[in-house]
Scaffold this active site. Structure first.
Site, mmCIF file in Angstrom:
data_model
loop_
_atom_site.group_PDB
_atom_site.id
_atom_site.type_symbol
_atom_site.label_atom_id
_atom_site.label_comp_id
_atom_site.label_asym_id
_atom_site.label_seq_id
_atom_site.Cartn_x
_atom_site.Cartn_y
_atom_site.Cartn_z
ATOM 1 N N HIS A 305 -9.220 4.322 -5.675
ATOM 2 C CA HIS A 305 -10.668 4.223 -5.564
ATOM 3 C C HIS A 305 -11.292 4.524 -6.915
ATOM 4 O O HIS A 305 -10.793 5.374 -7.650
ATOM 5 C CB HIS A 305 -11.209 5.208 -4.520
ATOM 6 C CG HIS A 305 -12.572 4.865 -4.068
ATOM 7 N ND1 HIS A 305 -13.700 5.292 -4.729
ATOM 8 C CD2 HIS A 305 -13.001 4.095 -3.040
ATOM 9 C CE1 HIS A 305 -14.758 4.806 -4.120
ATOM 10 N NE2 HIS A 305 -14.375 4.079 -3.105
ATOM 11 N N ASP A 362 -9.935 2.094 3.889
ATOM 12 C CA ASP A 362 -9.364 0.878 4.478
ATOM 13 C C ASP A 362 -7.906 1.025 4.896
ATOM 14 O O ASP A 362 -7.374 0.152 5.571
ATOM 15 C CB ASP A 362 -9.487 -0.286 3.475
ATOM 16 C CG ASP A 362 -10.931 -0.654 3.210
ATOM 17 O OD1 ASP A 362 -11.695 -0.712 4.179
ATOM 18 O OD2 ASP A 362 -11.291 -0.849 2.044
HETATM 19 N N1 CMC Z 1 -1.812 0.050 -6.359
HETATM 20 C C1 CMC Z 1 -1.183 0.218 -7.552
HETATM 21 N N2 CMC Z 1 -1.808 0.597 -8.681
HETATM 22 C C2 CMC Z 1 -3.125 0.804 -8.616
HETATM 23 C C3 CMC Z 1 -3.833 0.663 -7.419
HETATM 24 C C4 CMC Z 1 -3.127 0.277 -6.256
HETATM 25 N N3 CMC Z 1 -3.765 0.121 -5.098
HETATM 26 N N4 CMC Z 1 -5.137 0.940 -7.645
HETATM 27 C C5 CMC Z 1 -5.245 1.245 -8.950
HETATM 28 N N5 CMC Z 1 -4.035 1.175 -9.539
HETATM 29 C C6 CMC Z 1 -3.720 1.498 -10.931
HETATM 30 C C7 CMC Z 1 -4.114 0.346 -11.863
HETATM 31 O O1 CMC Z 1 -3.051 -0.564 -12.038
HETATM 32 C C8 CMC Z 1 -4.455 1.092 -13.121
HETATM 33 O O2 CMC Z 1 -3.249 1.451 -13.756
HETATM 34 P P1 CMC Z 1 -3.166 1.600 -15.381
HETATM 35 O O3 CMC Z 1 -4.242 2.559 -15.761
HETATM 36 O O4 CMC Z 1 -1.789 2.109 -15.621
HETATM 37 O O5 CMC Z 1 -3.385 0.209 -15.906
HETATM 38 C C9 CMC Z 1 -5.102 2.385 -12.617
HETATM 39 O O6 CMC Z 1 -4.532 2.596 -11.312
HETATM 40 C C10 CMC Z 1 -6.619 2.332 -12.503
HETATM 41 O O7 CMC Z 1 -6.939 1.168 -11.751
HETATM 42 P P2 CMC Z 1 -8.259 0.318 -11.970
HETATM 43 O O8 CMC Z 1 -8.063 -1.036 -11.424
HETATM 44 O O9 CMC Z 1 -8.711 0.453 -13.382
HETATM 45 O O10 CMC Z 1 -9.246 1.144 -11.066
HETATM 46 P P3 CMC Z 1 -10.650 0.642 -10.557
HETATM 47 O O11 CMC Z 1 -11.464 1.854 -10.383
HETATM 48 O O12 CMC Z 1 -11.187 -0.426 -11.443
HETATM 49 O O13 CMC Z 1 -10.323 -0.066 -9.144
HETATM 50 C C11 CMC Z 1 -9.820 -0.322 -6.845
HETATM 51 C C12 CMC Z 1 -10.454 0.584 -7.919
HETATM 52 C C13 CMC Z 1 -10.215 0.237 -5.476
HETATM 53 C C14 CMC Z 1 -10.384 -1.722 -6.970
HETATM 54 C C15 CMC Z 1 -8.281 -0.301 -7.023
HETATM 55 O O14 CMC Z 1 -7.775 0.989 -6.815
HETATM 56 C C16 CMC Z 1 -7.591 -1.298 -6.080
HETATM 57 O O15 CMC Z 1 -7.455 -2.474 -6.426
HETATM 58 N N6 CMC Z 1 -7.141 -0.831 -4.867
HETATM 59 C C17 CMC Z 1 -6.577 -1.735 -3.876
HETATM 60 C C18 CMC Z 1 -7.693 -2.446 -3.127
HETATM 61 C C19 CMC Z 1 -8.416 -1.507 -2.174
HETATM 62 O O16 CMC Z 1 -7.802 -0.761 -1.425
HETATM 63 N N7 CMC Z 1 -9.744 -1.587 -2.163
HETATM 64 C C20 CMC Z 1 -10.593 -0.792 -1.252
HETATM 65 C C21 CMC Z 1 -11.389 0.227 -1.980
HETATM 66 S S1 CMC Z 1 -12.142 1.458 -0.903
HETATM 67 C C22 CMC Z 1 -13.235 0.609 0.131
HETATM 68 C C23 CMC Z 1 -14.281 -0.158 -0.576
HETATM 69 O O17 CMC Z 1 -14.875 0.291 -1.537
HETATM 70 O O18 CMC Z 1 -14.555 -1.250 -0.132
#
Ligand code: CMC
Length: 433
Positions: A305, A362
């Site tokens: 998140h 989720d």
């Molecule tokens: N699985 C594996 N690695 C992950 C994941 C994951 N689910 N989420 C983040 N990371 C890693 C990402 O690869 C990155 O690694 P590094 O720094 O080594 O490159 C690091 O963690 C930070 O990730 P980010 O993409 O920069 O983080 P963000 O804040 O931009 O994205 C997120 C947040 C929710 C989009 C992301 O965690 C994600 O894609 N999660 C899976 C989709 C998901 O479950 N979404 C629902 C979110 S909660 C409900 C809502 O808001 O709707």
């Protein structure tokens, strides 16, 4: 006394004021930055950018805190109802008994959808995703219910109630239509949540039996989704609203944003992922390794998140609800076992620990929805119905802000410098001969 930070650019020092929120969060006010210095800030994804002041929802991602209008989510999930939380978010205070009664009457009065709108539903291809249908139908409401141009406050209140009430009728209608079944109309004797369940599941050959515990589970599910401050869809609603676009169109844009698998679409993605694990006998280790592989675009759906760097408080409640709902039906769900195993495995993995990746709302929500009979392609619609009061509250707050300006970020241009225009006959072919 105003606090300042100093910004040094070359020989010049600039003083930028600091503003502080009621929970002590500080922000550097850069409103005059470009005007004074010629510089802009660069923050793709807006992780460090406060786009507004807001009194609706407080989150602390390090401590796992979520409060609506100051009230902790755990208390609202335990004590309140979705209808009451919707009122709280939109109006800023908990309703009195008289106010909640009046609100219920209005929700009932506005629950029908114009019969002509059925033609729209009927003409969507059968395989259409319900989120696409919902977004279109919410936008279409503007044509059926144009503003009344009466007293502005009354007009807004009616539009808000209309949206809150009709969204569940439209969601249930799209489900019935997709199955080729007769539409079930809302009933005046049923509560907000019971009415939705009845419109979804009642059929002429099998009357739906309303179960208090299922109604309660749905209410808690929606309470947990009701707002989440400046998330992608809420920020979209505010953005569209900043152009003074009508509320229906703003909400329709919010629905479209929520549809994405990184946002609300994650609840569907989680179930599809868990289902694939069960069907193909994939191990938790394999899945976690795949999610860590930087050459693989796969991510563990329902994990991570932007704000929470600890356990999402909503996920904690949702996980407990899974057990309670399955126990009520005296059944089990193999997907819940897989989810728990996956969580346990991931939370011991160095990558997940060091990246602060925990289950989000989720991760367990789909299991609750499955247990109460909601089909997978309707999961994100369920999220949208829950998030609607939050979107409305965010929109309303922005409209009431006397300093509201149209949202218009800047950019750092990296394209070609001024370039000569070459007439078509003089251009060289760019492809290999
Ligand atoms: N699985 C594996 N690695 C992950 C994941 C994951 N689910 N989420 C983040 N990371 C890693 C990402 O690869 C990155 O690694 P590094 O720094 O080594 O490159 C690091 O963690 C930070 O990730 P980010 O993409 O920069 O983080 P963000 O804040 O931009 O994205 C997120 C947040 C929710 C989009 C992301 O965690 C994600 O894609 N999660 C899976 C989709 C998901 O479950 N979404 C629902 C979110 S909660 C409900 C809502 O808001 O709707």
């Amino acid at each position: 006394m105003t606090e300042y930070v100093k910004l040094v650019i070359g020989e010049e020092t600039y003083k930028l004021p600091v503003i502080e929120g009621s929970e002590g969060e500080k922000a550097i006010d850069i409103l005059k930055l470009r005007q004074k210095t010629g510089y802009i800030t660069f923050d793709p994804g807006y992780a460090n950018t406060g786009s507004c002041k807001s009194a609706i929802t407080f989150m602390n991602g390090e401590r796992g805190i979520l409060r609506y209008r100051g009230i902790p989510i755990e208390v609202l999930a335990e004590e309140s109802s979705f209808r009451e939380v919707a009122y709280l978010l939109v109006n800023g205070v908990l309703p009195t008994q008289k106010e909640i009664n009046r609100f219920s009457v209005l929700l009932n009065d506005h629950s029908l959808v114009h019969e002509d709108m059925r033609t729209f539903f009927e003409n969507f291809p059968r395989m259409s995703h319900p989120m696409g249908i919902l977004s279109s139908m919410v936008n279409a409401l503007r044509s059926f219910y144009p503003y009344l141009h009466q007293d502005a406050e009354e007009e807004i209140n009616i539009t808000v109630t209309r949206l809150l009430s009709k969204i569940r009728t439209m969601a249930a209608m799209s489900y019935k239509m997709s199955r080729g079944h007769k539409v079930v109309y809302p009933r005046p004797d049923l509560s907000y949540c019971a009415n939705f369940l009845n419109m979804m599941f009642d059929t002429p050959v099998r009357p739906y039996e309303i179960d208090k515990e299922v109604v309660r589970a749905l209410s808690v599910f929606w309470v947990l989704h009701a707002d989440h401050e400046q998330n992608a869809s809420a920020a979209t609603v505010r953005n569209v609203g900043s152009a003074r676009t009508n509320l229906y169109a703003c909400i329709s844009a919010g629905v479209s944003t929520l549809w994405g698998p990184l946002h609300g679409g994650a609840n569907q993605a989680v179930i599809e992922m868990l289902d694939a694990v069960v069907k193909n006998d994939i191990s938790a280790k394999h899945l976690v390794e795949k999610a860590k592989d930087k050459n693989d675009p796969f991510r563990l759906a329902g994990f991570g998140h932007r704000i929470y760097k600890t356990y999402d408080p909503r996920a904690r409640i949702m996980k407990q609800m899974c057990d309670a709902v399955l126990e009520k039906f005296q059944t089990s769900d193999p997907l819940l076992d897989v989810a728990k195993e996956l969580e346990e495995f991931a939370l011991q993995d160095d990558y997940f620990v060091s990246h602060h990746l925990y289950p989000n709302v989720d991760f367990y929500s789909g299991i609750v929805l499955r247990a109460i009979g909601i089909p997978t392609n309707m999961f994100t619609v369920m999220f949208a119905i829950g998030r609607l009061p939050g979107w409305i509250a965010q929109w309303k707050e922005s409209m009431e802000d006397p300093n509201l300006r149209i949202s218009r970020p800047r950019q750092v241009y990296i394209g070609p410098k001024e370039t000569e225009y070459i007439p078509v006959g003089e251009r060289e072919m760019n492809i290999d001969k």
